[in-house]
Scaffold this active site. Structure first.
Site, PDB file in Angstrom:
ATOM      1  CB  SER A 128       0.088   5.339   6.802  1.00 39.57           C
ATOM      2  OG  SER A 128       0.725   4.235   6.229  1.00 39.57           O
ATOM      3  CG  ASP A 282      -1.025  -0.915  11.962  1.00 40.68           C
ATOM      4  OD1 ASP A 282      -0.590  -1.765  11.165  1.00 40.68           O
ATOM      5  OD2 ASP A 282      -1.036   0.301  11.715  1.00 40.68           O
ATOM      6  CG  HIS A 311      -1.997   0.675   8.383  1.00 40.36           C
ATOM      7  ND1 HIS A 311      -1.021   1.173   9.218  1.00 40.36           N
ATOM      8  CD2 HIS A 311      -1.848   1.340   7.201  1.00 40.36           C
ATOM      9  CE1 HIS A 311      -0.300   2.091   8.569  1.00 40.36           C
ATOM     10  NE2 HIS A 311      -0.790   2.209   7.352  1.00 40.36           N
TER      11      HIS A 311
END
Length: 339
Positions: A128, A282, A311
Protein backbone atom coordinates in the site's frame (compact mmCIF):
# COMPACT_ATOMS: atom_id res chain seq x y z
CA UNK A 1 6.83 -2.69 21.53
CA UNK A 2 10.57 -2.41 21.04
CA UNK A 3 12.01 -0.08 18.43
CA UNK A 4 14.76 2.49 18.02
CA UNK A 5 14.75 6.22 17.33
CA UNK A 6 16.94 8.03 14.80
CA UNK A 7 17.09 11.74 15.55
CA UNK A 8 17.14 13.86 12.39
CA UNK A 9 17.45 17.32 13.94
CA UNK A 10 15.63 20.19 12.24
CA UNK A 11 14.37 18.93 8.88
CA UNK A 12 13.44 21.08 5.89
CA UNK A 13 10.40 19.50 4.24
CA UNK A 14 9.28 19.71 0.62
CA UNK A 15 6.61 22.18 1.72
CA UNK A 16 9.32 24.62 2.81
CA UNK A 17 8.41 24.22 6.48
CA UNK A 18 11.16 23.22 8.91
CA UNK A 19 10.08 20.48 11.33
CA UNK A 20 12.20 20.85 14.48
CA UNK A 21 13.72 17.83 16.24
CA UNK A 22 12.28 15.37 13.74
CA UNK A 23 12.84 11.66 14.24
CA UNK A 24 12.22 8.28 12.63
CA UNK A 25 11.18 5.26 14.64
CA UNK A 26 12.53 2.06 13.13
CA UNK A 27 13.18 -1.58 13.92
CA UNK A 28 15.85 -3.86 12.50
CA UNK A 29 15.85 -7.63 12.12
CA UNK A 30 18.96 -9.69 11.47
CA UNK A 31 22.60 -8.58 11.23
CA UNK A 32 24.26 -6.28 8.71
CA UNK A 33 27.00 -8.29 7.03
CA UNK A 34 30.56 -7.10 6.55
CA UNK A 35 30.02 -6.10 2.91
CA UNK A 36 26.80 -4.30 3.88
CA UNK A 37 25.05 -5.84 0.87
CA UNK A 38 22.30 -7.86 2.60
CA UNK A 39 19.99 -4.91 3.22
CA UNK A 40 16.22 -4.92 2.78
CA UNK A 41 14.14 -1.81 3.50
CA UNK A 42 10.47 -2.43 4.29
CA UNK A 43 8.57 0.84 4.97
CA UNK A 44 5.21 0.84 6.74
CA UNK A 45 1.81 1.57 5.19
CA UNK A 46 -0.95 4.02 6.10
CA UNK A 47 -2.02 3.46 9.70
CA UNK A 48 0.49 0.64 10.22
CA UNK A 49 3.50 0.40 12.50
CA UNK A 50 6.48 -1.91 12.15
CA UNK A 51 4.77 -4.81 13.95
CA UNK A 52 2.21 -5.03 11.12
CA UNK A 53 5.08 -5.83 8.72
CA UNK A 54 6.39 -8.76 10.72
CA UNK A 55 4.20 -11.38 9.02
CA UNK A 56 6.68 -11.41 6.11
CA UNK A 57 9.78 -11.61 8.35
CA UNK A 58 11.05 -14.87 9.83
CA UNK A 59 13.09 -18.02 9.40
CA UNK A 60 12.20 -19.69 6.08
CA UNK A 61 10.31 -16.61 4.92
CA UNK A 62 11.71 -14.44 2.15
CA UNK A 63 12.73 -11.78 4.69
CA UNK A 64 14.86 -14.15 6.71
CA UNK A 65 16.78 -12.39 9.51
CA UNK A 66 19.42 -15.15 9.36
CA UNK A 67 20.22 -14.03 5.81
CA UNK A 68 19.21 -10.37 5.53
CA UNK A 69 19.42 -7.15 7.52
CA UNK A 70 15.86 -5.84 7.39
CA UNK A 71 15.11 -2.23 8.29
CA UNK A 72 11.49 -1.22 8.89
CA UNK A 73 11.18 2.58 9.08
CA UNK A 74 7.88 3.93 10.39
CA UNK A 75 5.95 6.42 8.26
CA UNK A 76 5.94 10.03 9.44
CA UNK A 77 2.53 10.61 11.03
CA UNK A 78 2.00 7.01 12.18
CA UNK A 79 2.37 7.84 15.87
CA UNK A 80 5.88 6.38 16.33
CA UNK A 81 7.94 8.53 13.96
CA UNK A 82 7.40 12.32 14.13
CA UNK A 83 3.62 12.78 14.13
CA UNK A 84 0.90 15.24 15.16
CA UNK A 85 0.36 13.14 18.30
CA UNK A 86 3.96 13.26 19.55
CA UNK A 87 5.27 16.65 18.35
CA UNK A 88 5.29 19.56 20.81
CA UNK A 89 3.71 22.93 19.95
CA UNK A 90 3.70 24.78 17.63
CA UNK A 91 3.59 21.75 15.30
CA UNK A 92 1.32 19.49 17.32
CA UNK A 93 -2.06 18.04 16.31
CA UNK A 94 -3.71 20.02 13.48
CA UNK A 95 -0.62 22.21 13.16
CA UNK A 96 1.68 19.40 12.03
CA UNK A 97 3.23 20.26 8.64
CA UNK A 98 2.37 18.46 5.42
CA UNK A 99 4.83 15.67 4.70
CA UNK A 100 5.25 13.83 1.41
CA UNK A 101 6.40 10.36 0.47
CA UNK A 102 9.46 12.08 -0.98
CA UNK A 103 10.16 13.57 2.49
CA UNK A 104 9.76 10.14 4.08
CA UNK A 105 12.16 8.44 1.69
CA UNK A 106 14.73 11.24 1.90
CA UNK A 107 14.77 10.88 5.70
CA UNK A 108 14.90 7.09 5.48
CA UNK A 109 17.92 7.51 3.19
CA UNK A 110 19.57 9.55 5.93
CA UNK A 111 18.88 6.78 8.45
CA UNK A 112 20.33 4.12 6.18
CA UNK A 113 23.45 6.04 5.15
CA UNK A 114 24.23 8.03 8.32
CA UNK A 115 23.34 5.41 10.92
CA UNK A 116 24.49 2.27 9.11
CA UNK A 117 26.83 3.46 6.34
CA UNK A 118 24.87 1.47 3.76
CA UNK A 119 25.47 2.25 0.06
CA UNK A 120 23.46 -0.53 -1.66
CA UNK A 121 19.98 -1.85 -0.92
CA UNK A 122 19.16 -5.35 -2.17
CA UNK A 123 15.39 -4.76 -2.02
CA UNK A 124 12.83 -2.16 -1.02
CA UNK A 125 9.46 -3.82 -0.44
CA UNK A 126 6.15 -2.56 0.87
CA UNK A 127 2.38 -2.82 0.94
CA UNK A 128 0.00 0.00 0.00
CA UNK A 129 1.65 3.29 1.04
CA UNK A 130 4.72 1.19 1.78
CA UNK A 131 4.57 0.23 -1.91
CA UNK A 132 4.51 3.89 -2.94
CA UNK A 133 7.64 4.36 -0.83
CA UNK A 134 9.28 1.44 -2.65
CA UNK A 135 8.58 3.15 -6.00
CA UNK A 136 9.91 6.43 -4.59
CA UNK A 137 13.12 4.77 -3.41
CA UNK A 138 13.63 3.39 -6.92
CA UNK A 139 13.03 6.80 -8.51
CA UNK A 140 14.95 8.90 -5.96
CA UNK A 141 17.98 6.61 -5.61
CA UNK A 142 18.21 4.55 -8.82
CA UNK A 143 21.92 3.73 -8.36
CA UNK A 144 21.46 2.54 -4.78
CA UNK A 145 18.35 0.35 -5.03
CA UNK A 146 18.84 -3.02 -6.73
CA UNK A 147 15.25 -4.31 -6.51
CA UNK A 148 11.81 -3.00 -5.62
CA UNK A 149 8.63 -4.92 -4.90
CA UNK A 150 5.51 -2.85 -4.25
CA UNK A 151 2.42 -4.93 -3.52
CA UNK A 152 -1.06 -3.38 -3.58
CA UNK A 153 0.73 -0.05 -3.94
CA UNK A 154 0.88 2.42 -6.82
CA UNK A 155 3.46 5.03 -7.83
CA UNK A 156 1.00 7.91 -7.42
CA UNK A 157 -2.61 8.25 -6.34
CA UNK A 158 -4.45 7.99 -9.64
CA UNK A 159 -7.59 10.20 -9.70
CA UNK A 160 -9.86 7.48 -8.35
CA UNK A 161 -7.46 6.66 -5.52
CA UNK A 162 -7.40 10.35 -4.62
CA UNK A 163 -11.21 10.38 -4.47
CA UNK A 164 -11.30 7.33 -2.18
CA UNK A 165 -8.84 8.96 0.23
CA UNK A 166 -10.87 12.17 0.02
CA UNK A 167 -13.97 10.26 1.09
CA UNK A 168 -12.16 8.98 4.17
CA UNK A 169 -11.00 12.52 4.96
CA UNK A 170 -14.54 13.91 4.49
CA UNK A 171 -15.96 11.35 6.93
CA UNK A 172 -13.61 12.74 9.57
CA UNK A 173 -14.00 16.43 8.75
CA UNK A 174 -17.79 16.14 8.88
CA UNK A 175 -17.45 15.64 12.65
CA UNK A 176 -16.43 19.31 12.95
CA UNK A 177 -18.74 20.58 10.22
CA UNK A 178 -15.84 20.90 7.75
CA UNK A 179 -14.57 23.83 9.82
CA UNK A 180 -10.75 23.74 9.64
CA UNK A 181 -10.52 26.00 12.70
CA UNK A 182 -12.11 23.24 14.82
CA UNK A 183 -9.78 20.38 13.84
CA UNK A 184 -8.27 20.19 17.32
CA UNK A 185 -11.71 19.19 18.63
CA UNK A 186 -11.51 15.86 16.76
CA UNK A 187 -11.42 12.74 18.95
CA UNK A 188 -10.70 9.05 18.48
CA UNK A 189 -14.47 8.41 18.45
CA UNK A 190 -14.77 10.56 15.31
CA UNK A 191 -12.74 7.91 13.48
CA UNK A 192 -15.73 5.53 13.54
CA UNK A 193 -17.13 6.89 10.28
CA UNK A 194 -13.72 6.70 8.58
CA UNK A 195 -13.60 2.98 9.32
CA UNK A 196 -17.07 2.54 7.84
CA UNK A 197 -16.03 4.32 4.64
CA UNK A 198 -12.84 2.29 4.27
CA UNK A 199 -14.73 -0.98 4.83
CA UNK A 200 -16.15 -0.62 1.31
CA UNK A 201 -12.74 -0.17 -0.30
CA UNK A 202 -10.32 -2.40 1.61
CA UNK A 203 -11.91 -5.66 0.46
CA UNK A 204 -13.57 -6.79 -2.75
CA UNK A 205 -17.18 -7.38 -3.78
CA UNK A 206 -16.47 -11.11 -3.86
CA UNK A 207 -15.01 -11.11 -0.34
CA UNK A 208 -18.27 -9.74 1.03
CA UNK A 209 -20.49 -11.78 -1.28
CA UNK A 210 -18.80 -15.01 -0.17
CA UNK A 211 -18.91 -13.88 3.48
CA UNK A 212 -15.23 -14.62 4.08
CA UNK A 213 -15.46 -12.60 7.28
CA UNK A 214 -17.04 -15.72 8.80
CA UNK A 215 -13.62 -17.41 8.48
CA UNK A 216 -12.28 -14.60 10.68
CA UNK A 217 -14.78 -15.42 13.43
CA UNK A 218 -17.51 -12.87 12.67
CA UNK A 219 -21.11 -14.10 12.51
CA UNK A 220 -22.56 -11.17 10.59
CA UNK A 221 -21.60 -8.35 8.28
CA UNK A 222 -22.42 -5.79 10.97
CA UNK A 223 -20.19 -7.56 13.52
CA UNK A 224 -17.35 -7.58 11.01
CA UNK A 225 -17.65 -3.90 10.09
CA UNK A 226 -17.84 -2.88 13.74
CA UNK A 227 -15.30 -5.38 15.04
CA UNK A 228 -12.63 -4.83 12.39
CA UNK A 229 -13.09 -1.51 10.63
CA UNK A 230 -14.60 0.66 13.35
CA UNK A 231 -12.41 -0.86 16.04
CA UNK A 232 -9.10 -0.52 14.15
CA UNK A 233 -9.76 3.05 13.00
CA UNK A 234 -10.98 4.25 16.41
CA UNK A 235 -7.55 3.29 17.79
CA UNK A 236 -5.91 5.82 15.44
CA UNK A 237 -5.31 9.43 16.36
CA UNK A 238 -7.45 11.59 14.01
CA UNK A 239 -4.66 14.11 13.43
CA UNK A 240 -2.20 11.36 12.57
CA UNK A 241 -4.77 10.02 10.12
CA UNK A 242 -5.26 13.43 8.46
CA UNK A 243 -1.48 13.70 8.06
CA UNK A 244 -1.19 10.23 6.51
CA UNK A 245 -4.18 10.86 4.22
CA UNK A 246 -2.53 14.04 2.95
CA UNK A 247 0.71 12.12 2.39
CA UNK A 248 -1.18 9.45 0.45
CA UNK A 249 -3.12 11.93 -1.68
CA UNK A 250 0.06 13.78 -2.71
CA UNK A 251 2.32 10.75 -3.11
CA UNK A 252 3.47 11.17 -6.71
CA UNK A 253 7.01 9.81 -7.29
CA UNK A 254 7.59 12.56 -9.90
CA UNK A 255 6.51 15.49 -7.66
CA UNK A 256 10.03 16.73 -6.95
CA UNK A 257 12.87 18.67 -8.57
CA UNK A 258 14.36 15.50 -10.13
CA UNK A 259 11.33 14.90 -12.39
CA UNK A 260 9.23 18.09 -12.16
CA UNK A 261 5.97 16.18 -12.42
CA UNK A 262 7.00 14.02 -15.41
CA UNK A 263 5.50 10.77 -14.10
CA UNK A 264 6.51 8.63 -17.10
CA UNK A 265 10.09 9.88 -16.87
CA UNK A 266 10.23 8.99 -13.17
CA UNK A 267 9.07 5.44 -13.90
CA UNK A 268 11.53 5.03 -16.79
CA UNK A 269 14.35 6.21 -14.52
CA UNK A 270 13.93 3.30 -12.09
CA UNK A 271 16.87 0.98 -12.71
CA UNK A 272 15.95 -1.60 -10.08
CA UNK A 273 14.63 -5.03 -10.96
CA UNK A 274 10.96 -4.66 -10.09
CA UNK A 275 8.22 -7.12 -9.20
CA UNK A 276 4.89 -5.32 -9.05
CA UNK A 277 2.08 -7.22 -7.35
CA UNK A 278 -1.37 -5.62 -7.26
CA UNK A 279 -4.26 -7.45 -5.68
CA UNK A 280 -6.30 -8.72 -8.64
CA UNK A 281 -9.53 -7.39 -7.07
CA UNK A 282 -8.09 -4.24 -5.44
CA UNK A 283 -10.71 -1.51 -5.81
CA UNK A 284 -8.57 1.60 -5.39
CA UNK A 285 -4.95 0.63 -6.14
CA UNK A 286 -6.01 -1.22 -9.25
CA UNK A 287 -4.08 -3.70 -11.39
CA UNK A 288 -4.71 -1.41 -14.40
CA UNK A 289 -2.85 1.44 -12.69
CA UNK A 290 0.05 -0.84 -11.78
CA UNK A 291 0.17 -2.36 -15.26
CA UNK A 292 0.67 1.10 -16.78
CA UNK A 293 3.52 1.73 -14.33
CA UNK A 294 5.14 -1.67 -14.86
CA UNK A 295 5.28 -1.18 -18.63
CA UNK A 296 7.39 1.96 -18.20
CA UNK A 297 9.87 0.55 -15.67
CA UNK A 298 12.66 -1.02 -17.75
CA UNK A 299 13.18 -4.15 -15.62
CA UNK A 300 9.70 -4.80 -14.22
CA UNK A 301 7.56 -7.91 -14.08
CA UNK A 302 3.82 -7.57 -13.44
CA UNK A 303 2.42 -10.26 -11.14
CA UNK A 304 -1.14 -9.66 -9.88
CA UNK A 305 -2.01 -11.54 -6.70
CA UNK A 306 -4.96 -13.82 -7.65
CA UNK A 307 -7.17 -13.07 -4.67
CA UNK A 308 -10.63 -11.89 -3.66
CA UNK A 309 -9.13 -10.12 -0.64
CA UNK A 310 -8.95 -6.85 -2.58
CA UNK A 311 -6.43 -4.34 -1.25
CA UNK A 312 -5.89 -6.57 1.77
CA UNK A 313 -4.37 -9.33 -0.35
CA UNK A 314 -1.11 -7.63 0.65
CA UNK A 315 -1.83 -7.32 4.37
CA UNK A 316 -0.55 -10.70 5.51
CA UNK A 317 -3.92 -12.14 6.53
CA UNK A 318 -4.77 -14.76 3.87
CA UNK A 319 -2.24 -17.61 3.65
CA UNK A 320 -2.58 -18.19 -0.12
CA UNK A 321 -1.84 -14.52 -0.79
CA UNK A 322 1.07 -14.59 1.64
CA UNK A 323 2.62 -17.58 -0.17
CA UNK A 324 2.22 -15.85 -3.54
CA UNK A 325 4.02 -12.72 -2.30
CA UNK A 326 6.71 -14.73 -0.53
CA UNK A 327 7.40 -16.89 -3.60
CA UNK A 328 7.62 -13.94 -5.98
CA UNK A 329 9.94 -12.06 -3.64
CA UNK A 330 12.19 -15.14 -3.41
CA UNK A 331 12.37 -15.25 -7.22
CA UNK A 332 13.14 -11.53 -7.34
CA UNK A 333 15.96 -11.79 -4.78
CA UNK A 334 17.41 -14.77 -6.68
CA UNK A 335 17.74 -12.67 -9.84
CA UNK A 336 21.17 -11.15 -10.44
CA UNK A 337 21.41 -7.40 -10.81
CA UNK A 338 24.71 -7.65 -12.71
CA UNK A 339 24.44 -6.91 -16.41
Amino acid sequence: MEYEIFNLGDVSLQSGVTLPNAFLAYKTYGILNEKKDNVIVYPTAFGDQHVQNEWLIGSGMVLDPEKYFIIVPNLLGNGLSSSPSNTPPPYDRANFPQVTVYDNVMLQHRLITEKFGIQKIALVVGWSMGGIQAFQWGASYPEMVERIAPFAGIAKPWPHTFVVLNGMKAALLSAVGFDSSKLNQLTFADMRAVGRVYAGWGLSHAFYREELYREMGFDSLEDFVAGVWEDSFMKMDPHNVLTMLWTGQHADISANSSYNGDFDKALKSIKALACIMPGSTDLFCTPDDNEYEAKLIPNAVFKPIPSIWGHFAGRGINSADNHFIDDNLKHLLARSTNG
